[in-house]
Enzyme design. Structure first.
Site, mmCIF file in Angstrom:
data_model
loop_
_atom_site.group_PDB
_atom_site.id
_atom_site.type_symbol
_atom_site.label_atom_id
_atom_site.label_comp_id
_atom_site.label_asym_id
_atom_site.label_seq_id
_atom_site.Cartn_x
_atom_site.Cartn_y
_atom_site.Cartn_z
ATOM 1 C CG ASP A 167 -2.079 1.010 1.075
ATOM 2 O OD1 ASP A 167 -2.573 1.208 -0.053
ATOM 3 O OD2 ASP A 167 -2.466 1.621 2.092
ATOM 4 C CD GLN A 210 -4.238 1.629 -3.407
ATOM 5 O OE1 GLN A 210 -3.868 2.796 -3.494
ATOM 6 N NE2 GLN A 210 -3.820 0.824 -2.435
ATOM 7 C CB SER A 257 -6.245 3.024 -0.273
ATOM 8 O OG SER A 257 -4.861 3.311 -0.229
#
Length: 286
Positions: free
Chosen positions: A205, A279, A229
């Site tokens: 991430d 993502q 995110s």
């Protein structure tokens, strides 16, 4: 957190009952819970309900609300299926009665089959040729924007070495990709595969949305763009070790609708493809 031991302790949840667990948070330099932490803790919860030695091969998740650093997170696992080859788990993460995150994960029994992968970029600079985030801060701290400086100054159990250094004062659009080497701090020799996958998910991430931001660097930066995110998916291909640097090669095929999409591949230094990541994140001009 300063080393891998601290990170493993953060990800190892407290068991409330066989399908419910509790986790706590550590800041990475931002005001909310780091998305990678919730991802990895949710995988820790899901894995704790796998009793047939099956191995995580994919996960898909959505971030619903910003997490509060001061409030414990409760992870509840639903056992969706234990089939002949695959087991599926669904995890919800809650704070103060509100669901902040959901994840589905699939585990497979060990099997042999066909094998191929894309190649690592052999022209990318090696980590010994590059500066780490720590060294960048030491060398350029006086001119780095305050928000970025605070983020870089946070203690981490991971060392990052970006291949492409972005000059925040050179307002030009950049190619929509970034490459970052990373390595854990501390002894990694005793980590089992499940723990390595959780740590890799935590790290995944970091840096990924930067590839989408690069394409608009002439006007967009972390200070004038609201980012978060939104979802995160990951596929796990091969076992690996954290005893050397790994390369996170990220590209962004698209940005639209105040969202940026990025995908990445994680390689060992000798070119083994360990995992792939995708993502979509919020990229809203303020």
């Amino acid at each position: 957190m300063t080393n891998v031991k601290d990170l493993v302790e953060l990800l190892a949840l407290k068991e409330i009952n066989p399908t419910q667990f509790e986790g706590f948070s550590k800041t990475v330099g931002s005001p909310n819970v780091f998305g990678g932490q919730v991802l990895a803790q949710a995988l820790n919860a899901a894995t704790r309900t796998i009793t047939n030695k099956r191995v995580l091969h994919s996960m898909h998740s959505y971030f619903l609300e910003a997490g509060d650093l001061e409030v414990p997170i409760t992870y509840t696992v639903n056992i969706i299926r234990d089939g002949g080859s695959f087991s599926v788990r669904r995890v919800t993460a809650d704070q103060n009665g509100t669901t902040i995150f959901i994840l589905s994960a699939s585990f497979q029994k060990r099997e042999e089959g066909y094998n191929h992968q894309i190649k690592i970029n052999e022209d990318v600079k090696q980590p010994e040729e590059l500066m780490s985030w720590t060294e960048v801060l030491e060398q350029f701290g006086e001119v780095i924007p305050k928000k970025t400086k605070g983020f870089l100054a946070a203690e981490r159990p991971i060392e990052f070495k970006p291949v492409e250094l972005v000059d925040p004062f050179n307002k030009v659009d950049l190619p929509a990709f970034t490459n970052v080497w990373f390595k854990l701090k501390g002894d990694t020799s005793q980590l089992d595969l499940a723990t390595k996958q959780q740590i890799l998910t935590y790290i995944s991430d970091y840096n990924i949305l930067a590839a989408a931001m690069n394409r608009h660097a002439s006007k967009a930066h972390w200070g004038n763009t609201q980012t978060a995110s939104l979802d995160h998916s990951m596929w796990y291909f091969r076992d690996f070790d954290f005893d050397d640097w790994l390369l996170y090669a990220i590209e962004s095929p698209n940005a639209s609708g105040a969202r940026g999409f990025a995908k990445g591949n994680i390689f060992t230094r000798d070119g083994q493809l360990v995992a792939s990541v995708a993502q979509e994140g919020l990229m809203r001009p303020r």
